[in-house]
Design a protein around this motif. Sequence first.
Motif, PDB file in Angstrom:
ATOM      1  N   MET A 170       0.846  -1.192   0.000  1.00  0.00           N
ATOM      2  CA  MET A 170       0.000   0.000   0.000  1.00  0.00           C
ATOM      3  C   MET A 170       0.890   1.254   0.000  1.00  0.00           C
ATOM      4  O   MET A 170       1.637   1.503   0.943  1.00  0.00           O
ATOM      5  N   ILE A 197      -2.357  -6.362   4.439  1.00  0.00           N
ATOM      6  CA  ILE A 197      -1.574  -5.184   4.071  1.00  0.00           C
ATOM      7  C   ILE A 197      -0.184  -5.398   4.664  1.00  0.00           C
ATOM      8  O   ILE A 197       0.102  -5.057   5.812  1.00  0.00           O
ATOM      9  N   GLU A 200       3.169  -0.869   4.064  1.00  0.00           N
ATOM     10  CA  GLU A 200       2.426   0.376   3.852  1.00  0.00           C
ATOM     11  C   GLU A 200       3.303   1.578   4.140  1.00  0.00           C
ATOM     12  O   GLU A 200       3.854   1.712   5.221  1.00  0.00           O
ATOM     13  N   TYR A 230      -1.669  -1.286  -3.966  1.00  0.00           N
ATOM     14  CA  TYR A 230      -2.545  -0.114  -3.895  1.00  0.00           C
ATOM     15  C   TYR A 230      -1.672   1.125  -4.056  1.00  0.00           C
ATOM     16  O   TYR A 230      -0.772   1.368  -3.252  1.00  0.00           O
TER      17      TYR A 230
END
Length: 361
Positions: A170, A197, A200, A230
Amino acid sequence: MRRVVIGATAVSMALSIAACGKAGDDDNDSGSSGSDNKSIGLLLPDSVTTRYEKFDRPFFEAKVKELCDDCDVQYANAAADPAKQAQQMSSMVTKGVKVIVVSAQDSAAIKSSIQSAVDKGVKVIAYDRLAQGPVSAYVSFDNVKVGQLQGEALLASLGDKATPKAKVVMINGDDADPNAGQFKAGAHKALDGKVDIAYEQSGLWKDTVAAQKMSAAITQLGAKNIAGVYSANDGMAGGIANTLKGAKISGIPLTGQDAELAGIQRIVAGTQSSTVYKAFKPQADAAAQLAVNLLEGKDIKSLATSEVTSGSGDKVPAQLLTPVSVTKANINDTVIKDKLYTVAEICTAEYAAACKAAGLQ
């Protein structure tokens, strides 16, 4: 932050052509000193993000001229420098600009400049990004919804590979931009519990930084262990896509936002799976209408029918528009239908074969 979303009307985006000044330069189109009561300022944050110079500015200027033919729009771009934007706002106030529309490069840093402008009787509208301080109105999209659409598109692209053990990278936007936190919140709302996730970080809205973070994620997780990525916008997705290609990683979902031409082309080519289209014309038109109303002393309650709370705790009347997720399947029905881009612009020689396969001819 709870928001009430106002559905945007169907959009027919006729691309207007306007002369764009050098990024960061003040540009007084009419040559007016701005000393009369017909001056409106437009302050945009950077020239790296394609949309601001190519779409937001010309659409805004055209709508102001349509609503008020003797209004003077004065423009400046901060070139990603918060201090420069503060100086630009101060300069506009000094010139006698009565209403300033600002997309803040740093929503907290601009607060004192907004307060100073308002103290001198200037009305300030926050555009796209919710600036702190006593702004009169805010025009943007439902940014939590944007993040949610991104997350949902990632899950859809993963299909049956979307499991709680699937590792997703992410790369979020710049924390100085309040929108970034809202995109992030919306994405987590869609993704949490459905995938892992595993890495990140913030990419600061820069393709180079996003590329570096993606490289670090690959080192940490292993190329074969990454199920999808993402990316909070298309600019960063470009850097991420290059890193993935360099690491010989292909066929995994990669999100984006802003429906930039390069992002749409990557979607056609299969190196990006989705973007989020925020129709720039209705947003710019809404800001222009609010600005002219405030300039003329008219009420804005019928336009700004929602309310948001800024980082400084101010309650701000808001007009919030609806974003749309774009994948290869609906390029024709979104950015082409709205005349954001032509098929010829998307389908250059490099993408001709991919366009044909995607039904874009």
